[in-house]
Design an enzyme around this catalytic site. Structure first.
Site, PDB file in Angstrom:
ATOM      1  N   GLY A  81       7.915  21.398 -34.254  1.00  0.00           N
ATOM      2  CA  GLY A  81       7.283  21.774 -35.508  1.00  0.00           C
ATOM      3  C   GLY A  81       6.314  20.686 -35.918  1.00  0.00           C
ATOM      4  N   GLN A  86       0.852  15.852 -41.255  1.00  0.00           N
ATOM      5  CA  GLN A  86       1.058  15.043 -40.059  1.00  0.00           C
ATOM      6  C   GLN A  86      -0.207  14.950 -39.202  1.00  0.00           C
ATOM      7  OE1 GLN A  86       5.018  17.067 -38.978  1.00  0.00           O
ATOM      8  NE2 GLN A  86       5.260  14.971 -38.224  1.00  0.00           N
ATOM      9  N   CYS A 132      11.186  12.900 -35.321  1.00  0.00           N
ATOM     10  CA  CYS A 132       9.987  13.297 -36.049  1.00  0.00           C
ATOM     11  C   CYS A 132       8.777  12.745 -35.321  1.00  0.00           C
ATOM     12  CB  CYS A 132      10.037  12.751 -37.477  1.00  0.00           C
ATOM     13  SG  CYS A 132       8.576  13.129 -38.472  1.00  0.00           S
ATOM     14  N   LEU A 133       7.750  13.572 -35.177  1.00  0.00           N
ATOM     15  CA  LEU A 133       6.547  13.123 -34.484  1.00  0.00           C
ATOM     16  C   LEU A 133       5.832  12.015 -35.237  1.00  0.00           C
ATOM     17  CD1 LEU A 133       5.107  16.541 -33.254  1.00  0.00           C
ATOM     18  CD2 LEU A 133       6.741  15.008 -32.139  1.00  0.00           C
ATOM     19  N   HIS A 174      13.159  20.562 -42.032  1.00  0.00           N
ATOM     20  CA  HIS A 174      12.426  19.326 -41.720  1.00  0.00           C
ATOM     21  C   HIS A 174      10.949  19.459 -42.084  1.00  0.00           C
ATOM     22  CE1 HIS A 174      11.713  15.766 -38.930  1.00  0.00           C
ATOM     23  NE2 HIS A 174      10.494  16.269 -39.038  1.00  0.00           N
ATOM     24  N   GLU A 175      10.333  20.577 -41.678  1.00  0.00           N
ATOM     25  CA  GLU A 175       8.900  20.742 -41.932  1.00  0.00           C
ATOM     26  C   GLU A 175       8.605  20.981 -43.409  1.00  0.00           C
ATOM     27  OE1 GLU A 175       7.029  19.829 -39.655  1.00  0.00           O
ATOM     28  OE2 GLU A 175       8.555  19.874 -38.091  1.00  0.00           O
ATOM     29  N   HIS A 178       8.434  17.723 -45.158  1.00  0.00           N
ATOM     30  CA  HIS A 178       7.156  17.030 -44.988  1.00  0.00           C
ATOM     31  C   HIS A 178       6.163  17.418 -46.077  1.00  0.00           C
ATOM     32  CE1 HIS A 178       7.190  14.536 -41.461  1.00  0.00           C
ATOM     33  NE2 HIS A 178       7.685  15.491 -40.693  1.00  0.00           N
TER      34      HIS A 178
END
Length: 220
Positions: A81, A86, A132-133, A174-175, A178
């Site tokens: 995701g 991001q 997480c990216l 999670h997304e 963000h």
């Protein structure tokens, strides 16, 4: 959101795109085929710590291009995701390509998402490894509910409801976090947060190198 490295990917071939079942779907989504790779922001950058702006315009070439770029960027970074902030864009939008614990692959995007969790009596809190990216190289155990529903719009402004179970529910939570200005680090104790940041410091260069190699293989 990073993919899990401690479990194999499910092998079931069922796919749901934008919440709807489809008979087949390519490994690389069509959006990624059209996209360009963007730089992924890293924890500590201001855009990751504030609430994103709601989208007001739909059906535009700019929004479609952003979604295409986000899909390819997520793919190059081996993610499940990716939220718009991001890639440095202040917009309530995320994309996903994530399998749930039943082996169903979920692919899509959602604009202006609102998270809807079940009543406490109807959900299970699960502790599981999460990455997480924007925290490259770090993974920590994070509690999340095993079910989640996100309501929002697609890129053309049509109503959209996406329901997730298991790991896909984790991805949706999670997304959405963000877009509210939070990373999973905000859900950790001070000690675990320091541990995650140490992991990132040790591994981020290797992670960046792997992303660059994958992008080069794609000619991007």
């Amino acid at each position: 959101m990073s993919v899990r490295h401690n479990r194999p990917r499910p092998v079931d071939r069922r796919v749901r795109v934008q919440g709807q079942p489809v008979d087949s779907y390519p490994a690389l989504p069509p959006e990624a085929e059209r996209g360009s790779v963007r730089r992924i922001t890293v924890v500590g950058e201001e855009i990751l710590s504030r609430t994103c702006q709601e989208a007001a315009e739909f059906g535009t070439p700019e929004l479609s291009a952003l979604i295409d770029d986000m899909f390819l960027t997520m793919y190059v970074a081996d993610g499940a995701g990716l939220a718009a902030n991001q890639v440095g864009v202040d917009l309530r939008l995320f994309v996903y390509d994530c399998a749930d614990e039943y082996g169903i692959r979920h692919v899509g995007h959602i604009v202006n998402p609102v998270l809807d969790l079940p009543d406490p009596g109807g959900r299970l809190l699960v502790d599981e490894s999460e990455g997480c990216l924007s925290v490259p190289g770090a993974t920590m155990t994070v509690p999340r509910t095993d079910r989640a529903v996100v309501r929002g719009l697609d890129k053309d402004g049509n109503p959209l409801v996406v329901e997730g179970m298991g790991y896909f529910a984790r991805c949706l939570q999670h997304e959405t976090d963000h877009l509210l200005g939070h990373t999973y680090l905000d859900r950790l104790s001070k000690r675990d947060r320091k541990d995650a940041l140490r992991q990132m410091a040790d591994r981020r260069d290797d992670v960046f190198a792997q992303r660059a190699i994958k992008a080069a293989r794609l000619g991007r």
